[in-house]
Design an enzyme around this catalytic site. Structure first.
Site, PDB file in Angstrom:
ATOM      1  CD  GLU A   1       2.424  -5.705   7.907  1.00  0.00           C
ATOM      2  OE1 GLU A   1       2.511  -7.017   7.687  1.00  0.00           O
ATOM      3  OE2 GLU A   1       3.190  -4.669   7.370  1.00  0.00           O
TER       4      GLU A   1
ATOM      5  CG  HIS B   1      -0.224   0.127   2.694  1.00  0.00           C
ATOM      6  ND1 HIS B   1       0.206   1.341   3.035  1.00  0.00           N
ATOM      7  CD2 HIS B   1       0.200  -0.828   3.348  1.00  0.00           C
ATOM      8  CE1 HIS B   1       1.009   1.018   4.087  1.00  0.00           C
ATOM      9  NE2 HIS B   1       0.833  -0.355   4.359  1.00  0.00           N
TER      10      HIS B   1
END
Length: 241
Positions: free
Chosen positions: A110, A10
């Site tokens: 994550e 990202h």
């Protein structure tokens, strides 16, 4: 064709900018992060670019907003609306370029940093020193109150097996219809771990870097599904014959 798996981290957030470990905390991209992802999409996504939308067969994206926004800004041109949006953009705003389904999955959220959420590496080292603990290596030690390397390996190995069974095996069998590339949009630590497990390496050997907004390419050597590899660089963009 030899299928590929593109991994995209990202774009920049305030915490990635100052080095704070961002797992479950849901932060937006910075204005600069959005701008850079848009530029990445223009440079790397297209029928004559690295990521060819019509060759994508599936897209996996993290549940975090920062990853989903990154996928939006890449503008790969999904036929269906993105799962977190109410409607698809008009074709004038974003022409349809791929029929690949977009799937939100926890498999690529994550790394759960647990007690280290929101801390910088420097702060973690100071905390461990205060507690009488040795140097920290996430690939070896994991995170107290969060995930261990073994936890991460289990979820990534399951996803890699799924990608090979459902999407890539058909390319080697010649039944993919010219599609087979997979796109993953997620986060720094989990994607570095993904690349290591793609090549069946232990996380303790990780020596990879993936910057915010960075793109990596995984594939196979000798057109053999049993020889997974990391592509260090491409020989050029796609040219239709």
């Amino acid at each position: 064709m030899t299928p590929r798996c593109f991994i995209v981290r990202h774009g920049e957030t305030e915490w990635s900018l100052n080095g704070r470990h961002t797992g479950i905390t849901d932060l937006p991209l910075t204005a600069n992060g959005e701008k850079r992802i848009k530029a990445t999409g223009k440079a790397l996504v297209g029928n004559d670019r690295l990521i060819v939308p019509k060759k994508l067969v599936h897209v996996y994206v993290s549940p975090r907003t920062r990853a989903q926004r990154t996928l939006e800004l890449l503008e790969i041109g999904c036929k269906e609306r993105l799962p977190w949006t109410e409607a698809r953009k008009s074709e004038e705003e974003e022409p349809i370029r791929t029929e690949a389904e977009v799937e939100i999955t926890d498999a690529i959220r994550e790394w759960d940093y647990g007690d280290y959420e929101g801390l910088t590496s420097k702060q973690i080292r100071e905390l461990r020193e205060k507690n009488g603990q040795g140097p920290w290596d996430i690939w070896r030690d994991g995170c107290p109150g969060g995930e261990s390397p073994e936890d991460v390996i289990r979820r990534l190995d399951a996803l890699i097996a799924e990608i090979r069974e459902k999407y890539h095996s058909r390319c080697f069998e010649g039944s993919s219809g010219g599609k087979g590339d997979v796109l993953i949009v997620a986060h720094g630590h989990i994607l570095r771990a993904f690349a290591m497990r793609w090549t069946r390496k232990p996380l303790s050997e990780t020596a990879l870097i993936l910057e915010a907004g960075g793109v990596g390419t995984l594939s196979y050597e000798h057109h053999n599904i049993h020889e997974p590899a990391i592509i260090l660089g491409t020989a050029g963009f796609v040219v239709e014959e």
